[in-house]
Enzyme design. Structure first.
Site, PDB file in Angstrom:
ATOM      1  N   HIS A 131       0.868  -1.174   0.000  1.00  0.00           N
ATOM      2  CA  HIS A 131       0.000   0.000   0.000  1.00  0.00           C
ATOM      3  C   HIS A 131       0.904   1.224   0.000  1.00  0.00           C
ATOM      4  CE1 HIS A 131      -3.652   2.354   0.716  1.00  0.00           C
ATOM      5  NE2 HIS A 131      -2.809   3.165   1.353  1.00  0.00           N
ATOM      6  N   CYS A 132       0.776   2.047  -1.019  1.00  0.00           N
ATOM      7  CA  CYS A 132       1.662   3.205  -1.162  1.00  0.00           C
ATOM      8  C   CYS A 132       0.995   4.438  -0.537  1.00  0.00           C
ATOM      9  CB  CYS A 132       1.949   3.449  -2.644  1.00  0.00           C
ATOM     10  SG  CYS A 132       2.956   4.913  -2.918  1.00  0.00           S
TER      11      CYS A 132
END
Ligand SMILES: [Zn+2]
Ligand SMILES: [Zn+2]
Length: 270
Positions: A131-132
């Site tokens: 998850h960025c």
């Protein structure tokens, strides 16, 4: 396909846009090569630079708002997956690779192999990578190649911007006067240099992992992943050789049934 633009990532997306255009503005307001070319009427490089910044921002939004490969239902491909799995499980000894279909404890859907639930996105994501927080989105099966394209374009813009910022420094008789004239540009060089290094490391590490056909999640948490923890330290059941891995990643746009790859590779004669 796209999530709500004004969702939880509104602040970080706005910050990205402001940062991109403020840095561009600073480069044009100082005595950089871009400014000099613009003043001489040589518009090719200044226009190309602005277009490249625009492309990088558009790519950022595309990756940020794109469906990363959310598992939305126990779909027909999963039935296919289950069929394959049951059939294949009969053919292999139970002590080696075995497939247990996991049901997600949060969204209650069956998880295809290599997918993982993201607490922030509140969905299971196919071929989950990470998850960025800068994208405020997951990077998964559907947007991973776009993420790499974005990183490549962003790196190009940043390095070009760094070179332009460097060209804009002017001389002054004292340090105080120099700082007064070049302080903003010096700050810009520092920010762009840090961002360039970050993007370079990200792009390099992602290309390395893609060439091995592994994900950040699998690389970092191998011992916790049910389908990998029985494999040897150097064994990756999805690795089909560097070229095939890269080809599959960049050129195969469909949904891959990873159970098939996992068991087929396991049954290949050595
Ligand atoms: Zn889930
Ligand atoms: Zn996520």
């Amino acid at each position: 396909m796209f999530k709500n633009v004004f969702g939880s990532g509104f602040i970080v997306r706005t910050a990205h846009v402001i940062l991109a255009w403020v840095i561009t503005l600073i480069l044009f307001l100082h005595d950089t090569d871009l400014r000099k070319q613009e003043e001489r009427g040589e518009l090719i490089q200044p226009v190309l630079f602005v277009l490249l910044v625009l492309v990088s921002v558009l790519l950022y939004f595309a990756v940020s708002l794109m469906d990363p490969g959310f598992v939305l239902s126990d779909g027909s491909d999963l039935q296919f997956t289950l069929g394959i799995a049951e059939e294949t499980q009969d053919m292999i000894p139970p002590t080696t690779k075995s497939l247990r279909q996991r049901r997600c404890g949060h969204c209650l859907l069956q998880q295809p192999m290599r997918s993982k639930h993201c607490q922030t996105c509140q969905h299971c994501v196919r071929r989950y990578d990470h998850h960025c927080p800068w994208m405020e989105n997951c990077v998964g099966e559907r947007n991973h190649r776009w993420f790499l394209l974005y990183l490549a374009v962003q790196l190009l813009v940043l390095l070009w911007g760094l070179q332009m910022a460097w060209s804009g420094f002017t001389t002054a008789p004292t340090w105080q006067l120099w700082l007064r004239g070049n302080g903003v540009l010096l700050g810009t060089v520092a920010v762009v240099a840090v961002l360039s290094l970050t993007v370079l490391l990200l792009l390099g590490s992602h290309l390395y992992l893609v060439s091995l056909n592994t994900t950040t999640w699998e690389f970092m948490s191998r011992h916790r992943i049910s389908y990998l923890k029985h494999c040897g330290a150097d064994e990756n059941p999805f690795d089909r050789g560097t070229l095939r891995n890269l080809w599959g990643f960049f050129c195969n746009w469909g949904t891959i049934v990873w159970e098939q790859v996992y068991f087929r590779e396991g049954n290949d004669p050595i």
